[in-house]
Scaffold this active site. Structure first.
Site, mmCIF file in Angstrom:
data_model
loop_
_atom_site.group_PDB
_atom_site.id
_atom_site.type_symbol
_atom_site.label_atom_id
_atom_site.label_comp_id
_atom_site.label_asym_id
_atom_site.label_seq_id
_atom_site.Cartn_x
_atom_site.Cartn_y
_atom_site.Cartn_z
ATOM 1 N N GLN A 1 15.770 31.567 -25.040
ATOM 2 C CA GLN A 1 15.792 32.871 -24.382
ATOM 3 C C GLN A 1 14.660 33.764 -24.891
ATOM 4 O O GLN A 1 14.617 34.079 -26.087
ATOM 5 C CB GLN A 1 17.143 33.543 -24.666
ATOM 6 C CG GLN A 1 17.303 34.901 -24.025
ATOM 7 C CD GLN A 1 18.552 35.619 -24.530
ATOM 8 O OE1 GLN A 1 18.930 35.498 -25.699
ATOM 9 N NE2 GLN A 1 19.187 36.384 -23.655
ATOM 10 N N GLY A 2 13.758 34.166 -24.008
ATOM 11 C CA GLY A 2 12.644 35.028 -24.415
ATOM 12 C C GLY A 2 12.875 36.469 -24.022
ATOM 13 O O GLY A 2 12.358 36.950 -23.009
ATOM 14 N N TYR A 3 13.675 37.144 -24.799
ATOM 15 C CA TYR A 3 14.003 38.537 -24.509
ATOM 16 C C TYR A 3 13.375 39.478 -25.539
ATOM 17 O O TYR A 3 12.463 40.222 -25.241
ATOM 18 C CB TYR A 3 15.520 38.732 -24.510
ATOM 19 C CG TYR A 3 16.201 38.492 -23.187
ATOM 20 C CD1 TYR A 3 15.675 37.610 -22.252
ATOM 21 C CD2 TYR A 3 17.393 39.139 -22.866
ATOM 22 C CE1 TYR A 3 16.309 37.388 -21.037
ATOM 23 C CE2 TYR A 3 18.033 38.922 -21.651
ATOM 24 C CZ TYR A 3 17.495 38.049 -20.738
ATOM 25 O OH TYR A 3 18.121 37.844 -19.551
ATOM 26 N N SER A 4 13.890 39.417 -26.782
ATOM 27 C CA SER A 4 13.474 40.385 -27.808
ATOM 28 C C SER A 4 11.990 40.248 -28.140
ATOM 29 O O SER A 4 11.424 39.149 -28.070
ATOM 30 C CB SER A 4 14.262 40.162 -29.095
ATOM 31 O OG SER A 4 15.618 40.447 -28.894
ATOM 32 N N GLU B 1 30.299 35.259 -18.031
ATOM 33 C CA GLU B 1 31.059 34.486 -19.033
ATOM 34 C C GLU B 1 31.479 35.345 -20.203
ATOM 35 O O GLU B 1 31.079 35.119 -21.336
ATOM 36 C CB GLU B 1 30.198 33.322 -19.536
ATOM 37 C CG GLU B 1 29.828 32.351 -18.455
ATOM 38 C CD GLU B 1 30.286 30.926 -18.730
ATOM 39 O OE1 GLU B 1 30.438 30.573 -19.891
ATOM 40 O OE2 GLU B 1 30.527 30.200 -17.764
ATOM 41 N N SER C 1 23.437 44.516 -29.981
ATOM 42 C CA SER C 1 24.097 44.854 -31.244
ATOM 43 C C SER C 1 25.426 45.565 -30.968
ATOM 44 O O SER C 1 25.632 46.117 -29.893
ATOM 45 C CB SER C 1 23.195 45.775 -32.079
ATOM 46 O OG SER C 1 23.190 47.076 -31.508
ATOM 47 N N ASN C 2 26.297 45.540 -31.967
ATOM 48 C CA ASN C 2 27.615 46.150 -31.744
ATOM 49 C C ASN C 2 27.500 47.643 -31.448
ATOM 50 O O ASN C 2 28.352 48.207 -30.757
ATOM 51 C CB ASN C 2 28.524 45.864 -32.936
ATOM 52 C CG ASN C 2 28.998 44.415 -32.932
ATOM 53 O OD1 ASN C 2 28.461 43.588 -32.187
ATOM 54 N ND2 ASN C 2 29.997 44.106 -33.735
ATOM 55 N N GLU C 3 26.432 48.267 -31.938
ATOM 56 C CA GLU C 3 26.216 49.686 -31.618
ATOM 57 C C GLU C 3 25.849 49.847 -30.136
ATOM 58 O O GLU C 3 26.339 50.763 -29.468
ATOM 59 C CB GLU C 3 25.110 50.269 -32.505
ATOM 60 C CG GLU C 3 25.534 50.498 -33.953
ATOM 61 C CD GLU C 3 25.752 49.202 -34.736
ATOM 62 O OE1 GLU C 3 25.120 48.180 -34.408
ATOM 63 O OE2 GLU C 3 26.569 49.211 -35.673
#
Lengths: 401, 398
Positions: B126-129, B244, B383-385
């Protein structure tokens, strides 16, 4: 696996919510709690909706409701902040009769519970007992014969001692009292449960307000004579009955807390969307947003286990039942602290006032946490079950072997 | 409300369990249960075993090789796999790019890529960040410039999980730098063997190399590798995030780890008795177990709601998806934390040479590394934030 409520349950919920939003407003409730403490009109109204009959078996004039039916009722009573003696009478009182009463008790008492004409209260807690329901010093002394177990059926007991925080004790017609009939103060055996007429000679009831808007009483019994027919269950073996009924009570309290927390979250979200500071609604501030998200998560997690408890409270499997009940009360307790305290904080000064409903909800859920065993109490009980995760234990054990 | 599985569900569970018993190789299972590191070949061999059975993509439509299972059956399958200790089916193809291709790709793309995802021919990453675009993903800078029938890609992706194994990468790239940041992003599929791609491992604090930097230096990508429309990539990326969602809580895996935690703790001593007999430690475990019970019920509530929504042709993610991610990862992290706490000073030895073989050393050897590794779970996948931001957006509607 289906979490949907039945059509009947949805209808009951809708009818009850409609009734309470019209007839039992926050203002109306305020008058009640600063007046006599309960409302005859509301009691009649709830009875007409069929509420008292929900937990009562059909042969005795009720609807043979399940734990899930009771969850629906208690959630709505929580959401409506109802202070009527429903928990004392229809949850705890009815459960004592249902699980411990003879046919004669059931025939004599349950139809009157179902139609709202009889109110019950449960006198279990003593000043020294804290959350231990087997810590019982109020004494039941067998009359006429000290060999109690062989005593003639007409030989009764004399009850002496005091109970405290008897929820809706003064509003009840009959009291269900735990008494020490043998053994030492903290023994689990030697406890007997009695049905006592509140009007009986030697019964003194001192009524007071509770901080969450309910009523409770201190009850003192001096030489109160009761017959053998006043015993629920078996002499000296009352603790199992008390534990069983307490599970019914805990499941109901968790449901009530869920109803309260749903209302608290809605009110807090509404406040975040309307209250402005620094030129914007305070819901724009991330520290408050994250706290609101955490309140949502706490609420949903508590709700999940309240559902589980409402289903498992009817289970014949004692281990499964205890596990679900302890877990639900612990999870509710954690959520209660976080949701309640956060709601007050996020309402700022307004959260501190008597004027807003949110403080009343906060007080109610906080007292729910302290009723029928607090978070630590149920956590210790849960840990003591030594629960196993059935699918995977063997694998893990093999691994460490 | 019916919280027991139906007889049909139980029969389904038995079928899955029987099959797993017969087909999950013991050495692979031991590695997973023992928190050891798996090779590309090990992941792939399990993928192919499950694919051959036709169970590798339960979430896909039957016409593309899905199973046609109900949401409840999918949940049971996940739970059984996790309980047995199967290697994870890599999500990048099956759960991520696959559904995007299915929903937004053209016929040719579907016919080419989907079968290769299914049978494990292509390993996807996956090329996201990017170094400058973490939580603020839409600020990404990797450029794709159209030249004739090619895109020329320049830039850098990072935190790319297992890129060292990958045949293909799906990338968010900037195709229009002039417009609002979300509106100039496209979704490109890029062959990892393309000239100009360099993969450099990032060593994490557990001295593992799960994640990588991926550099693009004038990489030529055929225009037919564009998914959907140019500059609509952000919409596709958001679709992917909502897909999902119940598996994200990893309840089955956490149940297995809880049992493992208890077995480890039971063998530790405090004050002359088992650590599980110690009230302070037992309370922590009980609290965690209750959180996991609640999470399981929350997952099942979402599964049940999905079943009802599917029956009515409705759906779409609500704030629950974020709840499951946050609570799921909190439970996973807490489990690793208590494992390390349980073993006390024996957490210190770092026998990294034993991490690929459960026959070496002891079961407790990888636990400290596992704890350090699992800090990632509250950072990755939004992230959870960020999840809390998403939840409040949905709840508050501000």
């Amino acid at each position: 696996m289906d979490f949907a409520f039945s059509e009947e349950q949805t209808q009951l919920r809708d009818a009850l919510r409609r009734y309470l939003s019209q007839q039992y407003t926050f203002e109306a409730r305020k008058k009640i709690i600063h007046g006599s403490g309960t409302s005859d009109a509301a009691w009649t109204g709830l009875a007409e909706l069929g509420l008292m009959g929900v937990p009562v078996p059909e042969p005795y004039g009720g609807f043979s409701g399940t734990g899930v039916d009771m969850l629906v009722v208690m959630e709505e009573l929580g959401r409506g902040l109802v202070v009527e003696p429903y928990f004392a009478t229809a949850v705890m009182g009815a459960a004592f009769i249902k699980h411990g009463g003879s046919d004669a008790h059931k025939t004599a008492l349950l139809p009157n519970v179902a139609d709202g004409s009889l109110k019950l209260a449960c006198a279990l807690t003593e000043k020294q007992s804290r959350h231990e329901l087997h810590n019982v010093m109020l004494s039941g002394t067998a009359q006429g014969n000290d060999a109690r177990r062989s005593a003639a059926p007409d030989n009764g007991f004399s009850l002496n001692g005091s109970k405290t925080v008897v929820l809706h004790g003064a509003q009840a017609d009959k009291l269900i009292v735990s008494a020490r009939t043998s053994g030492a103060a903290r023994d689990k055996s030697g406890i007997t449960v009695f049905v006592v007429d509140k009007a009986a000679a030697g019964v003194t009831v001192h009524d007071y307000r509770t901080i969450d808007g309910m009523r409770a009483a201190d009850v003192t019994l001096v030489n109160v004579g009761v017959g053998r027919d006043a015993v629920l269950g078996k002499v000296d073996e009352g603790y199992a009955l008390i534990e069983r009924v307490a599970q019914v009570g805990v499941a109901a309290l968790c449901a009530e807390a869920v109803g309260c927390m749903a209302a608290i979250n809605e009110q807090t979200i509404e406040y975040l969307k309307t209250r402005k500071q620094f030129g914007v609604v305070i819901g724009k501030f991330q520290s408050l947003q994250h706290r609101a998200a955490e309140m949502f998560m706490e609420f949903e997690q508590a709700r999940s286990l309240a559902y589980l408890a409402s289903v498992k409270v009817d289970s014949a499997d004692a281990g499964e039942r205890a596990r679900a009940i302890h877990a639900a009360k612990v999870r509710a307790g954690r959520a209660i602290r976080f949701v309640g305290q956060s709601a007050i904080q996020m309402h700022g000064g307004m959260g501190m006032t008597d004027e807003l409903a949110v403080s009343h909800f906060f007080k109610r859920i906080s007292m729910i946490e302290a009723t029928l065993g607090d978070t630590d109490h149920h956590l210790a009980a849960f840990a003591a079950l030594g629960s196993v995760q059935e699918n995977t234990t063997a694998q893990a054990a093999a691994l460490t072997a | 409300m019916e919280l027991n599985y139906t007889a049909a569900d139980e029969a389904f569970r038995a079928e899955i369990r029987t099959w797993l018993n017969a087909h999950l190789p013991a050495d692979l299972q031991a590695k997973v249960l023992g928190h050891r590191r798996l090779s590309k070949q090990e992941f792939l061999s399990w993928h192919k075993t499950v694919a051959a059975k036709g169970w590798v993509a339960p979430g896909w439509p039957v016409e593309w090789g899905g199973t046609g299972w109900t949401p409840t059956q999918k949940h049971i399958f996940d739970e059984e796999c996790a309980g047995a200790g199967t290697p994870q089916i890599m999500p990048f193809g099956i759960a991520m790019v696959g559904p995007v291709i299915m929903r937004f790709g053209n016929e040719g793309q579907k016919r080419h890529y989907l079968p290769r995802i299914l049978d494990g021919t292509d390993w996807w990453c996956q090329g996201y960040s990017e170094p400058g675009s973490g939580s603020d993903l839409a600020s990404l800078k990797t450029r794709a410039e159209r030249r004739g029938d090619k895109y020329i890609v320049n830039g850098q992706k990072t935190w790319t999980t297992l890129a060292q194994h990958a045949d293909m990468i799906f990338c968010l790239v900037r195709t229009d730098p002039e417009v609002k940041k979300q509106e100039g992003i496209s979704f490109l599929l890029i062959n990892m063997k393309s000239p100009g791609i360099t993969v450099r491992p990032i060593v994490t604090m557990d001295e593992d190399a799960e994640v990588n930097e991926v550099f693009f230096d004038n990489v030529e990508v055929p225009v037919e590798n564009l998914i959907g429309e140019e500059n609509k990539g952000w919409t596709y990326a958001k679709y992917l995030l909502g897909h999902e969602r119940t598996g994200i809580a990893r309840v089955g895996g956490s149940k297995r780890e809880l049992a493992f935690l208890k077995s480890v703790a039971a063998e530790q001593q405090v004050d002359g008795k088992s650590l599980m007999q110690d009230m302070r430690f037992a309370s922590k475990v009980a609290d965690l177990e209750i959180e996991l019970m609640a999470l399981e019920m929350t997952v099942l509530r979402v599964v049940s709601a999905e079943s009802h929504a599917a029956a009515q042709g409705k759906g779409g993610p609500g704030p629950e998806a974020s709840l499951l991610k946050v609570k799921g990862t909190e439970v996973q992290q807490r489990l690793t934390e208590l494992m390390v706490e349980a073993i006390g000073p024996r957490a210190l030895p770092f026998h990294v040479d034993r991490f690929d073989d459960p026959a070496k050393g002891e079961a407790i050897d990888p636990l400290a590394a596992y704890y350090f590794n699992y800090r990632k779970t509250s950072i990755y996948g939004g992230s959870n934030e960020i999840q809390k931001n998403i939840m409040t957006q949905m709840i508050l509607g501000l």
